[in-house]
Scaffold this active site. Structure first.
Site, PDB file in Angstrom:
ATOM      1  N   ARG A 193       0.822  -1.217   0.000  1.00 45.20           N
ATOM      2  CA  ARG A 193       0.000   0.000   0.000  1.00 45.20           C
ATOM      3  C   ARG A 193       0.854   1.265   0.000  1.00 45.20           C
ATOM      4  O   ARG A 193       0.437   2.329  -0.460  1.00 45.20           O
ATOM      5  CB  ARG A 193      -0.912  -0.025   1.237  1.00 45.20           C
TER       6      ARG A 193
ATOM      7  N   ASP B 280      -6.387  20.866 -11.422  1.00 45.17           N
ATOM      8  CA  ASP B 280      -6.780  19.617 -12.087  1.00 45.17           C
ATOM      9  C   ASP B 280      -6.400  19.768 -13.560  1.00 45.17           C
ATOM     10  O   ASP B 280      -6.994  20.562 -14.291  1.00 45.17           O
ATOM     11  CB  ASP B 280      -8.293  19.398 -11.918  1.00 45.17           C
TER      12      ASP B 280
HETATM   13  C1  LIG Z   1     -12.874  11.954 -14.430  1.00 40.09           C
HETATM   14  C2  LIG Z   1     -12.338  13.185 -13.839  1.00 40.09           C
HETATM   15  C3  LIG Z   1     -11.869  13.205 -12.517  1.00 40.09           C
HETATM   16  C4  LIG Z   1     -11.982  12.005 -11.604  1.00 40.09           C
HETATM   17  O1  LIG Z   1     -11.191  10.948 -12.034  1.00 40.09           O
HETATM   18  P1  LIG Z   1     -11.492   9.413 -11.654  1.00 40.09           P
HETATM   19  O2  LIG Z   1     -10.238   8.749 -12.076  1.00 40.09           O
HETATM   20  O3  LIG Z   1     -12.700   9.014 -12.436  1.00 40.09           O
HETATM   21  O4  LIG Z   1     -11.723   9.378 -10.186  1.00 40.09           O
HETATM   22  C5  LIG Z   1     -11.323  14.356 -12.041  1.00 40.09           C
HETATM   23  N1  LIG Z   1     -11.237  15.468 -12.803  1.00 40.09           N
HETATM   24  C6  LIG Z   1     -11.686  15.490 -14.062  1.00 40.09           C
HETATM   25  C7  LIG Z   1     -11.571  16.745 -14.849  1.00 40.09           C
HETATM   26  C8  LIG Z   1     -12.255  14.359 -14.619  1.00 40.09           C
HETATM   27  O5  LIG Z   1     -12.731  14.402 -15.864  1.00 40.09           O
END
Ligand SMILES: *Cc1c(COP(=O)(O)O)cnc(C)c1O
Length: 390
Positions: free
Chosen positions: A58, A183
């Site tokens: 982990r 992000d």
């Molecule tokens: C899909 C997505 C996420 C989350 O990702 P997962 O791997 O599905 O948890 C976060 N940010 C954006 C912009 C996404 O499109």
């Protein structure tokens, strides 16, 4: 830590070599799939030695290490930490820098489940969450309070694709000693590198373009500078954040062809966006690479390309039944979540339900299209026959 041997190389070259150490695996090109919980120690002294490299599956394996090295290199960060999903990467990154009483500036077009995490868990733990207009650049300063600990960005934002002025926001945050988290899933680290523009932390859902084949759940937190590493490392360990060997392997495999797939996705995306723009049924196409897109200038300044993801806003007056007829008539755009894979998809969006800063102004239905690697003539023909059902 980035691989210094390739520091001078361009990004495409780095992507071929990042995280690989054939000399450690009998010359085998790819780091082997490692699946581990228990890791054995040769002696009690080794067990007690704080320098021991791998302790428990982990907490990291040679495979998670390889993926993390590669992602740190791709994003130009100090180090990276992998997780089982993009969402867990985001929640762990936020929890690393927030405590009760802190103020969080969260962009209003953030990925839906991130909004939910803020509204549920963070508010419950006493974080003051404020959603802000993605159009704010240096104007974000007016929203920064003495208690502001984090400014969170997602650019272009989920479903509606407004591009943020990340450099301007990061400049304000730096002056105010506020941590910035971006992000960067849309750009996959290839089309935009926020750390170069002043961001502290970058997260990605590697489930999307990095994985690229609709079969991986994987996230990553890339930490720009050393001072921010320990808080994230501690939080991810405290929360038991980790990724599976299979998914890490899939992420690393996807990375090797990322440039190729993104190039094709960007070309097909642009072609389809222009085609969709001309359709009489479509009021507008939300795709930052189009010159008509409201934040095209920022995209052009900061990004080196586009991908295959966009939304269309249908003209007002098509009711839910008409929209259903259209969606259900499509053969090459099945309805499904996620994006960044090789296959085309459609997903309905509902910004009118939750967007408040500012309120969503369009009345027409919003549908997100992921353009895959199919031939664009086939995609157009499929959309054409489905539009006729509207
Ligand atoms: C899909 C997505 C996420 C989350 O990702 P997962 O791997 O599905 O948890 C976060 N940010 C954006 C912009 C996404 O499109």
């Amino acid at each position: 830590m980035t691989n210094s041997k390739h520091d001078q190389h361009k990004l495409n070259t780095k992507l071929v070599h990042a995280g690989r150490k054939p000399e450690e695996y009998y010359g085998i090109v790819n780091p082997p799939l490692v699946k581990a919980s228990t890791i054995l120690y040769p002696s009690l002294e080794a067990y007690q030695d704080p320098q021991t490299r791998y302790r428990y599956g982990r907490m990291g394996t040679p495979l998670s290490n390889a993926f993390e090295e590669a992602m740190a290199e791709l994003e130009g960060g100090y180090k990276a930490i992998s997780s089982g999903s993009g969402l867990s990467a985001i929640s762990a990154a936020l929890l690393s820098f927030l405590k009760s009483g802190d103020h969080l500036l969260m962009v209003d077009n953030a990925y839906g489940p991130v909004r939910d995490f803020c509204n549920h868990a963070l508010r419950r733990f006493g974080v003051d969450v404020e959603f802000y207009d993605p159009a704010l650049g240096s104007g974000i300063e007016a929203h920064v309070k003495p208690s502001t600990a984090v400014i969170y960005m997602e650019s272009p934002g989920s479903g509606t694709f407004e591009v943020q002025d990340v450099p301007a926001i990061c400049a304000v945050a730096m002056r105010k000693s506020v941590v910035t988290i971006v992000d960067n899933t849309w750009a996959a680290g290839l089309l935009f590198r926020p750390i170069e523009h002043g961001a502290d932390i970058v997260i990605q859902s590697a489930t999307k373009y990095v994985g690229g084949h609709a079969d991986v759940n994987l996230g990553v937190i890339v930490i720009g500078k050393e001072a921010h590493f320990q808080p994230v490392r501690q939080t991810t360990w405290d929360m038991g954040i980790c990724a599976s060997g299979d998914d890490l392997y899939g992420g690393l495999r996807g990375l090797r062809s990322l440039t190729l797939r993104m190039k094709q996705a960007g070309e097909q995306g642009m072609e389809m966006a222009r085609w969709l723009q001309k359709r009489p049924e479509v009021e507008r196409v939300l795709y930052p690479a189009l010159p008509e897109h409201p934040t095209h200038a920022i995209w052009k300044r900061d990004f080196s390309g586009a991908n295959g993801l966009m939304s269309i806003v249908l003209r007002e007056g098509y009711g839910p039944e008409a929209v259903s007829r259209f969606a259900n008539a499509l053969n090459l755009f099945p309805i499904g979540s996620s994006w960044g894979g090789y296959e085309s998809l459609l997903q309905p969006q509902s910004p009118q339900k939750f967007r408040k800063h500012p309120a969503w102004e369009h009345k027409g239905a919003v549908l997100r299209l992921q353009i895959g690697l199919e031939d664009t003539d086939d995609l157009k023909a499929d959309l054409d026959q489905a539009f006729s059902r509207l």
